[in-house]
Design a protein around this motif. Structure first.
Motif, PDB file in Angstrom:
ATOM      1  N   LEU A   1      -2.737   4.978   3.848  1.00 34.67           N
ATOM      2  CA  LEU A   1      -3.493   4.373   4.947  1.00 34.67           C
ATOM      3  C   LEU A   1      -4.479   5.373   5.555  1.00 34.67           C
ATOM      4  N   ARG A   2      -4.123   6.639   5.551  1.00 35.79           N
ATOM      5  CA  ARG A   2      -5.039   7.668   6.040  1.00 35.79           C
ATOM      6  C   ARG A   2      -6.280   7.728   5.148  1.00 35.79           C
ATOM      7  N   ARG A   3      -6.082   7.649   3.822  1.00 33.16           N
ATOM      8  CA  ARG A   3      -7.234   7.659   2.900  1.00 33.16           C
ATOM      9  C   ARG A   3      -8.113   6.420   3.117  1.00 33.16           C
ATOM     10  N   LEU A   4      -7.499   5.274   3.358  1.00 33.95           N
ATOM     11  CA  LEU A   4      -8.261   4.066   3.648  1.00 33.95           C
ATOM     12  C   LEU A   4      -9.057   4.246   4.938  1.00 33.95           C
ATOM     13  N   ARG A   5      -8.409   4.746   5.972  1.00 32.05           N
ATOM     14  CA  ARG A   5      -9.097   4.965   7.249  1.00 32.05           C
ATOM     15  C   ARG A   5     -10.275   5.910   7.079  1.00 32.05           C
ATOM     16  N   GLU A   6     -10.076   7.004   6.356  1.00 26.24           N
ATOM     17  CA  GLU A   6     -11.145   7.988   6.161  1.00 26.24           C
ATOM     18  C   GLU A   6     -12.312   7.391   5.376  1.00 26.24           C
ATOM     19  N   ALA A   7     -12.026   6.631   4.336  1.00 20.35           N
ATOM     20  CA  ALA A   7     -13.089   5.995   3.552  1.00 20.35           C
ATOM     21  C   ALA A   7     -13.846   4.992   4.419  1.00 20.35           C
ATOM     22  N   TRP A   8     -13.123   4.218   5.210  1.00 20.47           N
ATOM     23  CA  TRP A   8     -13.757   3.222   6.074  1.00 20.47           C
ATOM     24  C   TRP A   8     -14.666   3.918   7.085  1.00 20.47           C
TER      25      TRP A   8
ATOM     26  N   LEU B   1     -11.497   6.579  -5.509  1.00 21.79           N
ATOM     27  CA  LEU B   1     -11.936   6.617  -4.114  1.00 21.79           C
ATOM     28  C   LEU B   1     -13.454   6.644  -4.014  1.00 21.79           C
ATOM     29  N   ASP B   2     -14.122   7.321  -4.930  1.00 22.95           N
ATOM     30  CA  ASP B   2     -15.589   7.319  -4.929  1.00 22.95           C
ATOM     31  C   ASP B   2     -16.125   5.905  -5.164  1.00 22.95           C
ATOM     32  N   ALA B   3     -15.546   5.206  -6.123  1.00 20.62           N
ATOM     33  CA  ALA B   3     -15.977   3.837  -6.407  1.00 20.62           C
ATOM     34  C   ALA B   3     -15.667   2.922  -5.224  1.00 20.62           C
ATOM     35  N   LEU B   4     -14.549   3.184  -4.554  1.00 20.36           N
ATOM     36  CA  LEU B   4     -14.206   2.401  -3.366  1.00 20.36           C
ATOM     37  C   LEU B   4     -15.299   2.522  -2.319  1.00 20.36           C
ATOM     38  N   GLU B   5     -15.716   3.753  -2.041  1.00 20.77           N
ATOM     39  CA  GLU B   5     -16.762   3.939  -1.039  1.00 20.77           C
ATOM     40  C   GLU B   5     -18.073   3.302  -1.481  1.00 20.77           C
ATOM     41  N   GLY B   6     -18.359   3.345  -2.772  1.00 17.18           N
ATOM     42  CA  GLY B   6     -19.555   2.673  -3.261  1.00 17.18           C
ATOM     43  C   GLY B   6     -19.502   1.173  -3.008  1.00 17.18           C
ATOM     44  N   CYS B   7     -18.358   0.569  -3.260  1.00 17.91           N
ATOM     45  CA  CYS B   7     -18.218  -0.873  -3.026  1.00 17.91           C
ATOM     46  C   CYS B   7     -18.232  -1.202  -1.538  1.00 17.91           C
ATOM     47  N   LEU B   8     -17.628  -0.349  -0.714  1.00 15.30           N
ATOM     48  CA  LEU B   8     -17.626  -0.612   0.726  1.00 15.30           C
ATOM     49  C   LEU B   8     -19.028  -0.494   1.323  1.00 15.30           C
ATOM     50  N   ARG B   9     -19.883   0.282   0.694  1.00 10.94           N
ATOM     51  CA  ARG B   9     -21.266   0.408   1.174  1.00 10.94           C
ATOM     52  C   ARG B   9     -22.178  -0.683   0.626  1.00 10.94           C
ATOM     53  N   ASP B  10     -21.753  -1.346  -0.415  1.00 11.53           N
ATOM     54  CA  ASP B  10     -22.581  -2.376  -1.037  1.00 11.53           C
ATOM     55  C   ASP B  10     -21.731  -3.622  -1.243  1.00 11.53           C
ATOM     56  N   LEU B  11     -21.747  -4.494  -0.280  1.00 12.19           N
ATOM     57  CA  LEU B  11     -20.995  -5.749  -0.365  1.00 12.19           C
ATOM     58  C   LEU B  11     -21.942  -6.918  -0.658  1.00 12.19           C
TER      59      LEU B  11
ATOM     60  N   LEU C   1       0.845  -1.196   0.000  1.00 16.19           N
ATOM     61  CA  LEU C   1       0.000   0.000   0.000  1.00 16.19           C
ATOM     62  C   LEU C   1       0.880   1.247   0.000  1.00 16.19           C
ATOM     63  N   ARG C   2       1.591   1.441  -1.105  1.00 13.31           N
ATOM     64  CA  ARG C   2       2.505   2.575  -1.212  1.00 13.31           C
ATOM     65  C   ARG C   2       1.916   3.712  -2.041  1.00 13.31           C
ATOM     66  N   SER C   3       0.812   3.443  -2.748  1.00 13.81           N
ATOM     67  CA  SER C   3       0.175   4.471  -3.566  1.00 13.81           C
ATOM     68  C   SER C   3      -1.338   4.229  -3.566  1.00 13.81           C
ATOM     69  N   GLU C   4      -2.070   5.249  -3.979  1.00 11.18           N
ATOM     70  CA  GLU C   4      -3.524   5.102  -4.063  1.00 11.18           C
ATOM     71  C   GLU C   4      -3.893   3.992  -5.054  1.00 11.18           C
ATOM     72  N   ALA C   5      -3.169   3.909  -6.155  1.00  6.09           N
ATOM     73  CA  ALA C   5      -3.445   2.863  -7.146  1.00  6.09           C
ATOM     74  C   ALA C   5      -3.246   1.471  -6.537  1.00  6.09           C
ATOM     75  N   GLU C   6      -2.186   1.289  -5.738  1.00  8.24           N
ATOM     76  CA  GLU C   6      -1.963   0.004  -5.078  1.00  8.24           C
ATOM     77  C   GLU C   6      -3.053  -0.288  -4.048  1.00  8.24           C
ATOM     78  N   LEU C   7      -3.498   0.739  -3.335  1.00  8.08           N
ATOM     79  CA  LEU C   7      -4.582   0.568  -2.370  1.00  8.08           C
ATOM     80  C   LEU C   7      -5.840   0.068  -3.076  1.00  8.08           C
ATOM     81  N   LEU C   8      -6.226   0.750  -4.145  1.00  7.51           N
ATOM     82  CA  LEU C   8      -7.457   0.395  -4.859  1.00  7.51           C
ATOM     83  C   LEU C   8      -7.358  -0.995  -5.487  1.00  7.51           C
ATOM     84  N   ALA C   9      -6.222  -1.306  -6.089  1.00  9.81           N
ATOM     85  CA  ALA C   9      -6.038  -2.628  -6.694  1.00  9.81           C
ATOM     86  C   ALA C   9      -6.013  -3.714  -5.623  1.00  9.81           C
ATOM     87  N   GLY C  10      -5.337  -3.442  -4.511  1.00  9.54           N
ATOM     88  CA  GLY C  10      -5.268  -4.419  -3.433  1.00  9.54           C
ATOM     89  C   GLY C  10      -6.633  -4.711  -2.839  1.00  9.54           C
TER      90      GLY C  10
END
Length: 149
Positions: A99-106, A66-76, A42-51
């Motif tokens: 990791l801060r962006r992941l925490r904020e999205a979560w 990041l918008d799509a990430l939040e959409g997926c996290l809300r609809d599993l 998790l060294r870049s936003e692209a790696e975060l999203l792909a991971g």
């Protein structure tokens, strides 16, 4: 930290724990869907999203934003479970900003799971555990100069 809170719902959804604590929690069967990431990946936003897309088996329409990430996290819906747990192993090796962006999205998505109001067709039918565990010490994952909590 007492990881038994991971089977409950509530406003606290981001946790820090040691490897031993997480390993002990995972020894006992839970009705949680558990997903795993490695901090070093998790060294870049692209790696975060792909991971996340890979670890959580996001649907093919995931747009890697990041918008799509939040959409997926809300609809599993593609992965029904009694609760959801994402573990980031060796979080101290990840990029603090990522990791801060992941925490904020979560944290933005957690109320959807913890307090469903039924106003959305995708709302879960009941409060559902939704937790993020960063394996490491908080001050090393989020150094004060990098936006620690």
């Amino acid at each position: 930290m007492n990881l038994s809170a991971l089977t409950e719902t509530g406003p606290r959804c981001v946790h820090f724990a040691s490897v031993a604590q997480v390993a002990a929690f995972l020894e006992h069967p839970r009705d949680l869907a558990v997903f795993h990431l490695r901090g070093a990946e998790l060294r870049s936003e692209a790696e975060l999203l792909a991971g996340l897309a890979h670890a959580m088996a996001f649907p093919p329409w995931f747009a890697y934003s990041l918008d799509a990430l939040e959409g997926c996290l809300r609809d599993l819906a593609w992965h029904p479970a009694c609760g959801y747990l994402l573990i980031v192993w060796d979080a101290e090796t990840g990029a603090p900003g990522v990791l801060r962006r992941l925490r904020e999205a979560w944290q933005r998505c957690a109320p959807f799971w913890h307090s469903p109001d039924g106003s959305d067709v995708w709302s879960p039918p009941r409060p559902t555990p939704f937790h993020l565990v960063l394996v490491g010490q908080e001050e090393r994952v989020f150094p004060p100069s990098e936006g620690g909590t």
